[in-house]
Structures are given as structure tokens and as C-alpha cells.
Design a protein around this motif. Structure first.
Motif, PDB file in Angstrom:
ATOM      1  N   ASP A  18       0.718  -1.215  -0.034  1.00 20.40           N
ATOM      2  CA  ASP A  18      -0.123  -0.061   0.010  1.00 20.40           C
ATOM      3  C   ASP A  18       0.889   1.444  -0.161  1.00 20.40           C
ATOM      4  N   ASP A  19       2.299   1.146   0.584  1.00 26.00           N
ATOM      5  CA  ASP A  19       3.075   2.407   0.629  1.00 26.00           C
ATOM      6  C   ASP A  19       3.750   2.534  -0.852  1.00 26.00           C
ATOM      7  N   GLY A  20       4.277   1.568  -1.071  1.00 24.55           N
ATOM      8  CA  GLY A  20       5.259   1.415  -2.226  1.00 24.55           C
ATOM      9  C   GLY A  20       4.629   1.474  -3.847  1.00 24.55           C
ATOM     10  N   GLY A  21       3.301   0.735  -3.678  1.00 27.87           N
ATOM     11  CA  GLY A  21       2.887   0.705  -4.918  1.00 27.87           C
ATOM     12  C   GLY A  21       3.018  -0.440  -5.917  1.00 27.87           C
ATOM     13  N   LEU A 102     -10.167  -5.626  -9.747  1.00 25.88           N
ATOM     14  CA  LEU A 102     -10.210  -4.818  -8.423  1.00 25.88           C
ATOM     15  C   LEU A 102     -10.425  -3.557  -8.612  1.00 25.88           C
ATOM     16  N   GLU A 103      -9.887  -2.860  -9.842  1.00 22.15           N
ATOM     17  CA  GLU A 103      -9.948  -1.635 -10.245  1.00 22.15           C
ATOM     18  C   GLU A 103     -11.706  -1.272 -10.643  1.00 22.15           C
ATOM     19  N   GLU A 104     -12.175  -2.124 -11.252  1.00 23.42           N
ATOM     20  CA  GLU A 104     -13.723  -1.959 -11.453  1.00 23.42           C
ATOM     21  C   GLU A 104     -14.580  -1.809 -10.404  1.00 23.42           C
ATOM     22  N   ARG A 105     -13.966  -2.451  -8.874  1.00 24.66           N
ATOM     23  CA  ARG A 105     -14.705  -2.780  -7.718  1.00 24.66           C
ATOM     24  C   ARG A 105     -14.399  -1.592  -7.133  1.00 24.66           C
ATOM     25  N   GLY A 106     -13.330  -0.536  -7.478  1.00 19.55           N
ATOM     26  CA  GLY A 106     -12.778   0.543  -6.839  1.00 19.55           C
ATOM     27  C   GLY A 106     -12.078   0.241  -5.718  1.00 19.55           C
ATOM     28  N   LEU A 107     -11.353  -0.932  -5.544  1.00 15.73           N
ATOM     29  CA  LEU A 107     -10.516  -1.153  -4.559  1.00 15.73           C
ATOM     30  C   LEU A 107      -9.110  -0.671  -4.835  1.00 15.73           C
ATOM     31  N   VAL A 108      -8.712  -0.749  -6.041  1.00 18.13           N
ATOM     32  CA  VAL A 108      -7.362  -0.161  -6.405  1.00 18.13           C
ATOM     33  C   VAL A 108      -7.353   0.790  -7.664  1.00 18.13           C
ATOM     34  N   ALA A 109      -6.290   1.332  -7.874  1.00 17.08           N
ATOM     35  CA  ALA A 109      -6.220   2.275  -8.884  1.00 17.08           C
ATOM     36  C   ALA A 109      -4.884   2.169  -9.606  1.00 17.08           C
ATOM     37  N   ARG A 110      -4.813   2.284 -10.736  1.00 21.70           N
ATOM     38  CA  ARG A 110      -3.537   2.448 -11.728  1.00 21.70           C
ATOM     39  C   ARG A 110      -3.337   3.714 -12.291  1.00 21.70           C
ATOM     40  N   SER A 111      -2.131   4.195 -12.224  1.00 23.25           N
ATOM     41  CA  SER A 111      -1.975   5.522 -13.075  1.00 23.25           C
ATOM     42  C   SER A 111      -0.892   5.328 -13.822  1.00 23.25           C
ATOM     43  N   ARG A 112      -0.828   5.603 -15.090  1.00 20.46           N
ATOM     44  CA  ARG A 112       0.383   5.694 -15.965  1.00 20.46           C
ATOM     45  C   ARG A 112       1.023   6.761 -16.225  1.00 20.46           C
ATOM     46  N   GLU A 113       2.471   6.778 -15.763  1.00 17.21           N
ATOM     47  CA  GLU A 113       3.259   8.108 -15.551  1.00 17.21           C
ATOM     48  C   GLU A 113       4.533   7.650 -16.443  1.00 17.21           C
ATOM     49  N   ARG A 114       5.385   8.668 -16.613  1.00 25.19           N
ATOM     50  CA  ARG A 114       6.751   8.707 -17.204  1.00 25.19           C
ATOM     51  C   ARG A 114       7.742   9.056 -16.368  1.00 25.19           C
ATOM     52  N   VAL A 115       8.705   8.146 -16.259  1.00 28.07           N
ATOM     53  CA  VAL A 115      10.055   8.546 -15.433  1.00 28.07           C
ATOM     54  C   VAL A 115      10.991   9.086 -16.319  1.00 28.07           C
ATOM     55  N   LEU A 116      11.725  10.062 -15.995  1.00 30.23           N
ATOM     56  CA  LEU A 116      12.743  10.971 -16.853  1.00 30.23           C
ATOM     57  C   LEU A 116      11.968  11.303 -18.052  1.00 30.23           C
ATOM     58  N   PHE A 118      10.354   9.892 -20.381  1.00 30.97           N
ATOM     59  CA  PHE A 118      10.037   8.977 -21.609  1.00 30.97           C
ATOM     60  C   PHE A 118       9.983   7.533 -21.084  1.00 30.97           C
ATOM     61  N   ILE A 119      10.255   7.088 -19.814  1.00 32.17           N
ATOM     62  CA  ILE A 119      10.181   5.609 -19.250  1.00 32.17           C
ATOM     63  C   ILE A 119       8.728   5.541 -18.968  1.00 32.17           C
ATOM     64  N   PRO A 120       7.772   4.725 -19.358  1.00 33.67           N
ATOM     65  CA  PRO A 120       6.452   4.473 -18.921  1.00 33.67           C
ATOM     66  C   PRO A 120       6.381   3.537 -17.651  1.00 33.67           C
ATOM     67  N   VAL A 121       5.653   4.064 -16.713  1.00 35.87           N
ATOM     68  CA  VAL A 121       5.708   3.060 -15.622  1.00 35.87           C
ATOM     69  C   VAL A 121       4.139   3.036 -15.068  1.00 35.87           C
ATOM     70  N   THR A 122       3.642   2.066 -14.297  1.00 37.76           N
ATOM     71  CA  THR A 122       2.141   1.980 -13.864  1.00 37.76           C
ATOM     72  C   THR A 122       2.237   2.113 -12.337  1.00 37.76           C
ATOM     73  N   ARG A 123       1.597   3.011 -11.856  1.00 36.23           N
ATOM     74  CA  ARG A 123       1.765   3.255 -10.383  1.00 36.23           C
ATOM     75  C   ARG A 123       0.320   2.400  -9.665  1.00 36.23           C
ATOM     76  N   LEU A 124       0.492   1.780  -8.736  1.00 37.45           N
ATOM     77  CA  LEU A 124      -0.718   0.980  -8.049  1.00 37.45           C
ATOM     78  C   LEU A 124      -1.030   1.672  -6.603  1.00 37.45           C
ATOM     79  N   ARG A 125      -2.113   1.677  -6.459  1.00 40.60           N
ATOM     80  CA  ARG A 125      -2.508   2.312  -4.878  1.00 40.60           C
ATOM     81  C   ARG A 125      -3.729   1.687  -4.596  1.00 40.60           C
ATOM     82  N   THR A 126      -3.923   1.556  -3.434  1.00 39.70           N
ATOM     83  CA  THR A 126      -5.147   1.110  -2.634  1.00 39.70           C
ATOM     84  C   THR A 126      -6.073   2.386  -2.564  1.00 39.70           C
TER      85      THR A 126
END
Length: 225
Positions: A18-21, A102-116, A118-126
Motif C-alpha cells: 500500500d505504501d510503495g505501490g 479490483l479496479e472495477e470494484r473501486g478497490l485499487v487504482a492504476r495510474s500511468r506515468e513517465r519516469v525521466l 520517457f520511461i512508462p511506468v504504472t503506479r498502483l495504489r489502494t
């Protein structure tokens, strides 16, 4: 609490940091989640094992209505094959499939970001930890307090232990000798587990051993070069 979540959904919620995603056990997640699906099918009386190594659909079993379980059921129904083979077939797509649910149930969320930039990453959070907290509370009651487990909690604890992920949860489930002993007993089937449950846990434990050996060999090779 969402009582209709699958065992594999409970498992992924517990493994999500939950903290580090990030998700604990990411490197072997396909095996952990694939094993959980097969265990759930076995607990519902839909699949069985004859020799302890192969798995097949129980004759006359009605396919499950849940689409995720149905896909696994249909795969297993093609012919009797090794549990390890079925895990390898079922597991790879489960990470994204379960996160979608889990995302459809509203329990978790994914957000897509870019590091530096140009590097795509997906963050997870409760988003809502109510169900996850209840699952962890049941695990604590069994592993820390020594209460008698229900089949679902016992299977969850066994899968976490066999995949070597239980120590990663030490912030919520203290890692002690008693906890380790209880978890090991559950992995070995000390709760009325089916042969499928016990063998799946054994497959996960073997997968961890192989992964550890490979990593150690790679590290040794790097150090000596």
C-alpha cells in the motif's frame, strides 16, 4: 467487506504494497495467482487430482459462472495434465485480469506515468482497504493467535508461505517462529486440505527454491567474472 471476491483477488490485495505501490512476489506472480485459481476450483469441487501431480475436471462438474474461473476451468477441461503445466498456462494473464477486476470494484487504482520524461511506468495504489483489512485480520487470527482457520484463510496462508511472501507482510503479520510453524503446517495440509491444495502449495515452494538457486548462481557468476 466484499465476500464474493475470489481467493486470487484476496491474494493480490494482500500482496499489494500500500505504501510503495508495488506487488510482492512480482517475479513469480504468475505461479502464485495461477495456483490460487486452481485451489479455488478444487475447493468448489470442480477439479481434482488423482496422483497428486495431475489435475482434471471432476466428471459432471458444472462450469463456474465467474468468467475468470470459467477460463481456467475450460483450460483444465481439455485433458488431464500436470498441475505445474496448468499453472504455467493459466497464470501469465492473471495479473492484469485481476487488477482490472479490483479496479472495477473501486478497490485499487492504476495510474500511468513517465519516469525521466520517457520511461512508462504504472503506479498502483489502494483506494479502499476495508476488504483487505478484513482478510489480513483473519490471517492474523490464524497465524498469530492460533485460531482454527476456515478453508479459504488456510489456503491463503498456505499460498503465501509456499511462495515465500509471508515475511514481506511482517508489518501487518509479525514474522515469528510460531507464525512460520503454523504457516508451514497449513502448507502441508494440516487443515483438511484437498490433494490439489497441498500439491499446488508444493509446486509454489519448489518454484521459489528454483528461483533462489538461479539467482544465487547468477550472482556467483557475476562475482567470479
Amino acid at each position: 467487506m466484499d465476500d464474493d471476491l475470489l481467493l486470487v483477488e484476496d491474494l493480490l490485495l494482500v500482496l499489494l504494497d500500500d505504501d510503495g505501490g508495488h506487488i510482492h512476489g512480482e517475479g513469480m506472480l504468475y505461479a502464485i495467482l495461477g495456483g490460487a485459481v486452481i485451489v479455488e476450483l478444487a475447493q468448489r469441487g470442480l477439479v481434482r487430482t488423482d496422483s497428486g501431480q495431475t489435475v482434471e475436471v471432476v466428471p459432471g462438474a458444472t462450469p463456474p459462472a465467474d468468467p475468470l474461473l470459467r477460463a481456467a476451468f475450460d483450460t483444465i477441461a481439455t485433458k488431464r495434465r500436470l498441475v505445474l503445466t496448468r499453472i504455467a498456462e493459466i497464470g501469465p494473464s492473471l495479473r492484469e485480469d485481476v487488477l482490472d477486476r479490483l479496479e472495477e470494484r473501486g478497490l485499487v487504482a492504476r495510474s500511468r506515468e513517465r519516469v525521466l520524461g520517457f520511461i512508462p511506468v504504472t503506479r498502483l495504489r489502494t483506494l479502499d482497504s476495508t476488504h483487505e483489512d478484513a482478510v489480513v485480520a483473519r490471517l492474523r487470527a490464524v497465524l498469530v493467535d492460533g485460531e482454527q482457520p476456515d478453508a479459504r484463510t488456510a489456503a491463503l496462508a498456505a499460498l503465501l508461505w509456499a511462495s515465500d511472501q509471508l515475511p514481506a507482510l511482517h508489518a501487518r503479520i509479525p514474522w515469528t517462529n510460531d507464525v512460520a510453524s503454523r504457516a508451514l503446517a497449513l502448507q502441508q495440509g494440516d487443515w483438511g486440505a484437498s490433494a490439489v491444495d497441498v500439491y499446488v502449495a508444493g509446486v509454489l515452494a519448489a518454484t521459489v527454491s528454483v528461483s533462489t538457486a538461479v539467482a544465487a548462481a547468477a550472482a556467483s557468476g557475476t562475482a567470479s567474472s
